[in-house]
Design an enzyme around this catalytic site. Structure first.
Site, PDB file in Angstrom:
ATOM      1  N   SER A 146      -0.094  -7.230  -3.013  1.00 19.95           N
ATOM      2  CA  SER A 146      -0.086  -6.174  -4.213  1.00 19.95           C
ATOM      3  C   SER A 146       1.371  -5.978  -4.597  1.00 19.95           C
ATOM      4  CB  SER A 146      -0.656  -4.901  -3.604  1.00 19.95           C
ATOM      5  OG  SER A 146      -0.331  -3.919  -4.499  1.00 19.95           O
ATOM      6  N   TYR A 159      -0.776   2.382   2.100  1.00 16.20           N
ATOM      7  CA  TYR A 159      -1.218   1.131   1.635  1.00 16.20           C
ATOM      8  C   TYR A 159       0.146   0.329   1.533  1.00 16.20           C
ATOM      9  CZ  TYR A 159      -3.370  -1.917  -1.618  1.00 16.20           C
ATOM     10  OH  TYR A 159      -3.779  -3.176  -2.391  1.00 16.20           O
TER      11      TYR A 159
END
Length: 261
Positions: A146, A159
């Site tokens: 990501s 995250y």
């Protein structure tokens, strides 16, 4: 698990294992690789959703097999790998984000869960399938990380930490496999509008999940990421796409997004 099929030419199909293939980016990658001629092995926890994706692939003329699997279960992953006759490409896509609390109020269980699925799950799959990937003569490991792998932001500590771990896994594995017939590719998507990612992150709050994409002209969709992944794995064996960052035009950075009213 059934034997891997052959193409119309009689040659064995190249086999791609896709984790987290029951929805979103994983399902889109599976469909795209099947269109590109791969025998696709679909893994995720939800068997019914996997069967639906496999049916779509079959109806489109592709070839897919279903294997329900929790990548955080090391013994289950080993059992899966032992049944797989061959593997040419591994797509480590299984992941997720849970919660948006600041570090002061974050739930350690959420952080642990994110690390387990995003990092340790990818470790389990990679370790279990490395012998088959090596034996293929052109093994490819793909890690879906990501843009959070490189940019921290408020409420995203857990995250971002997990995706930093995904990035490190890919980068270290590439160093350790240098000189072997293996490629390690990292694809780092930015803002992707899928049916479940933000909904899971906001614990089922549809209004907050939808607000993430409100006013954004053209966020990425799962098929955009799948297109990038299919292109990267289909390069000639001597070409490695080390890291590919893909964002919508409206997103200049993790925290810099253009919105219209």
């Amino acid at each position: 698990m059934a034997d891997i099929s052959t193409t119309d030419t009689g040659k064995p199909r190249r086999t791609a294992v896709v984790t987290g293939a029951s929805s979103g980016i994983g399902a889109a990658i599976a469909r795209a690789l099947a269109r590109d001629g791969f025998e696709v092995v679909l893994t995720a926890r939800r068997a019914d959703r996997l069967e639906g994706v496999a049916k779509e692939i079959s109806e489109a003329g592709g070839s897919a097999q279903v294997f329900p699997l929790d990548v955080t279960n090391r013994e289950a992953v080993r059992a899966f790998a032992a049944q797989l006759p061959t593997c040419d490409v591994l797509i480590n896509n299984a992941g997720g984000a849970y919660g948006t609390e600041h570090i002061e109020n974050a739930d350690p269980g959420d952080w642990r869960s994110m690390y387990e699925v995003n990092v340790v799950g990818a470790l389990h799959m990679t370790q279990a399938l490395l012998p088959s990937l090596r034996a293929s003569g052109d093994g490819v490991v793909v890690v879906i990380s990501s843009t959070a792998s490189f940019t921290c932001y408020e409420g995203g500590g857990g995250y971002s930490a997990a995706k930093h771990g995904s990035h490190v896994l890919a980068e270290t594995l590439r160093l350790e496999l240098c000189g072997e017939p293996m490629r390690v590719i990292e694809v780092a998507p930015g803002m992707v509008h899928t049916e479940e990612f933000s909904l899971n992150r906001y614990r089922g709050d549809l209004e907050r999940a939808d607000a993430v994409y409100t006013g954004v002209p053209g966020p990425l969709v799962a098929d955009d990421v799948a297109d990038v992944v299919t292109w990267a794995v289909s390069r000639p064996p001597h070409v490695n796409i080390d890291l590919l960052v893909v964002r919508p035009r409206a997103q200049a950075a993790q925290h810099r997004v253009h919105r219209v009213s």
